[in-house]
Design a protein around this motif. Structure first.
Motif, PDB file in Angstrom:
ATOM      1  N   GLN A  11       0.828  -1.202   0.000  1.00 21.37           N
ATOM      2  CA  GLN A  11       0.000   0.000   0.000  1.00 21.37           C
ATOM      3  C   GLN A  11       0.865   1.256   0.000  1.00 21.37           C
ATOM      4  OE1 GLN A  11      -2.749  -0.316   3.273  1.00 21.37           O
ATOM      5  NE2 GLN A  11      -3.791  -2.080   2.372  1.00 21.37           N
ATOM      6  N   LYS A  12       1.948   1.251   0.776  1.00 19.00           N
ATOM      7  CA  LYS A  12       2.867   2.409   0.801  1.00 19.00           C
ATOM      8  C   LYS A  12       3.520   2.602  -0.566  1.00 19.00           C
ATOM      9  CE  LYS A  12       3.999   2.305   5.703  1.00 19.00           C
ATOM     10  NZ  LYS A  12       5.036   2.060   6.709  1.00 19.00           N
ATOM     11  N   ARG A  13       3.938   1.501  -1.175  1.00 24.51           N
ATOM     12  CA  ARG A  13       4.560   1.596  -2.502  1.00 24.51           C
ATOM     13  C   ARG A  13       3.567   2.130  -3.526  1.00 24.51           C
ATOM     14  NH1 ARG A  13       6.983  -4.364  -1.612  1.00 24.51           N
ATOM     15  NH2 ARG A  13       8.977  -3.794  -0.713  1.00 24.51           N
ATOM     16  N   PHE A  14       2.373   1.552  -3.540  1.00 25.00           N
ATOM     17  CA  PHE A  14       1.355   1.981  -4.502  1.00 25.00           C
ATOM     18  C   PHE A  14       1.003   3.449  -4.295  1.00 25.00           C
ATOM     19  CE2 PHE A  14      -0.803  -2.387  -5.476  1.00 25.00           C
ATOM     20  CZ  PHE A  14       0.417  -2.868  -5.937  1.00 25.00           C
ATOM     21  N   ASP A  15       0.865   3.895  -3.039  1.00 22.34           N
ATOM     22  CA  ASP A  15       0.559   5.302  -2.757  1.00 22.34           C
ATOM     23  C   ASP A  15       1.666   6.221  -3.266  1.00 22.34           C
ATOM     24  OD1 ASP A  15      -1.826   4.556  -1.555  1.00 22.34           O
ATOM     25  OD2 ASP A  15      -1.038   4.724   0.502  1.00 22.34           O
ATOM     26  N   ASN A 112       8.813  -3.951  -7.935  1.00 18.77           N
ATOM     27  CA  ASN A 112       7.769  -3.131  -7.314  1.00 18.77           C
ATOM     28  C   ASN A 112       6.951  -2.348  -8.331  1.00 18.77           C
ATOM     29  OD1 ASN A 112       8.649  -4.042  -4.858  1.00 18.77           O
ATOM     30  ND2 ASN A 112       9.800  -2.202  -4.362  1.00 18.77           N
ATOM     31  N   TYR A 113       7.614  -1.642  -9.227  1.00 16.79           N
ATOM     32  CA  TYR A 113       6.862  -0.811 -10.176  1.00 16.79           C
ATOM     33  C   TYR A 113       6.089  -1.674 -11.171  1.00 16.79           C
ATOM     34  CZ  TYR A 113       5.521   3.082 -13.110  1.00 16.79           C
ATOM     35  OH  TYR A 113       4.778   3.993 -13.816  1.00 16.79           O
ATOM     36  N   ASN A 114       6.668  -2.791 -11.573  1.00 16.78           N
ATOM     37  CA  ASN A 114       5.951  -3.681 -12.489  1.00 16.78           C
ATOM     38  C   ASN A 114       4.707  -4.274 -11.834  1.00 16.78           C
ATOM     39  OD1 ASN A 114       7.230  -3.936 -15.197  1.00 16.78           O
ATOM     40  ND2 ASN A 114       9.034  -4.254 -13.931  1.00 16.78           N
ATOM     41  N   TYR A 115       4.793  -4.614 -10.567  1.00 17.12           N
ATOM     42  CA  TYR A 115       3.626  -5.135  -9.860  1.00 17.12           C
ATOM     43  C   TYR A 115       2.568  -4.036  -9.705  1.00 17.12           C
ATOM     44  CZ  TYR A 115       0.853  -7.721  -6.443  1.00 17.12           C
ATOM     45  OH  TYR A 115      -0.170  -8.368  -5.790  1.00 17.12           O
ATOM     46  N   TYR A 116       3.024  -2.833  -9.420  1.00 15.81           N
ATOM     47  CA  TYR A 116       2.109  -1.683  -9.342  1.00 15.81           C
ATOM     48  C   TYR A 116       1.360  -1.507 -10.665  1.00 15.81           C
ATOM     49  CZ  TYR A 116       0.762   3.236  -9.716  1.00 15.81           C
ATOM     50  OH  TYR A 116       0.071   4.405  -9.953  1.00 15.81           O
ATOM     51  N   GLU A 119      -1.220  -4.362 -11.124  1.00 12.21           N
ATOM     52  CA  GLU A 119      -2.352  -4.348 -10.200  1.00 12.21           C
ATOM     53  C   GLU A 119      -3.223  -3.103 -10.332  1.00 12.21           C
ATOM     54  OE1 GLU A 119      -3.245  -6.934  -7.927  1.00 12.21           O
ATOM     55  OE2 GLU A 119      -1.892  -7.927  -9.340  1.00 12.21           O
ATOM     56  N   THR A 120      -2.648  -1.950 -10.639  1.00 13.88           N
ATOM     57  CA  THR A 120      -3.429  -0.708 -10.656  1.00 13.88           C
ATOM     58  C   THR A 120      -3.794  -0.235 -12.054  1.00 13.88           C
ATOM     59  OG1 THR A 120      -1.472   0.712 -10.598  1.00 13.88           O
ATOM     60  CG2 THR A 120      -2.430   0.051  -8.467  1.00 13.88           C
ATOM     61  N   LYS A 121      -2.935  -0.492 -13.021  1.00 14.59           N
ATOM     62  CA  LYS A 121      -3.165   0.002 -14.383  1.00 14.59           C
ATOM     63  C   LYS A 121      -3.555  -1.106 -15.356  1.00 14.59           C
ATOM     64  CE  LYS A 121      -1.392   4.031 -13.133  1.00 14.59           C
ATOM     65  NZ  LYS A 121      -2.253   5.025 -12.585  1.00 14.59           N
TER      66      LYS A 121
END
Length: 135
Positions: A11-15, A112-116, A119-121
């Protein structure tokens, strides 16, 4: 459909990514400079990916990008082996250790960024540098 629950770390990374953008943007770089050392590690590195590489990418569902990174890792290993064979001399052990750490850091810094993005985009392509336009 029920919404997926993420750990506090994710959640911190995604935020952070939502607020400051991709890792190559000036806003991201500025925000990262003002973050504490622990926050910078949390955002930029994934220790599970550092130690487990492809396995961790498979667990996250990033199998396409994991296969590309595996190909890059194997390509580097094959290139070094060919250079060893053609020149008749071996690189010092420190070079092999450095390459191993560098390849592990590549996995850790891209997870981290690839997972973001996945999951989000909904971006789940083959390019592990997707969304990180290198200028």
């Amino acid at each position: 459909m029920e919404q997926k629950q993420y750990s506090n770390k994710w959640q911190k990374r995604f935020d952070f990514y939502d607020k400051h953008g991709a890792p190559n943007t000036p806003e991201f770089k500025t925000a990262l400079k003002t973050a504490s050392f622990g926050q910078r590690l949390l955002i930029n590195m994934n220790f599970f990916a550092f130690f487990f590489g492809l396995i961790y990418f498979l667990i996250l569902g990033l199998w396409k990008k994991g296969l590309v990174l595996l190909g890059v890792s194997l390509g580097i290993a094959i290139l070094v082996t060919i250079i060893d064979g053609l020149t008749g001399w071996s690189f010092p052990d420190g070079v092999y250790n450095g390459l191993s750490v560098g390849i592990s850091a590549m996995w850790a810094m891209l997870a981290n960024y690839n997972y973001y993005l996945k999951e989000t985009k909904g971006l789940d392509g083959w390019n592990p540098l997707e969304g990180m336009r290198m200028v």
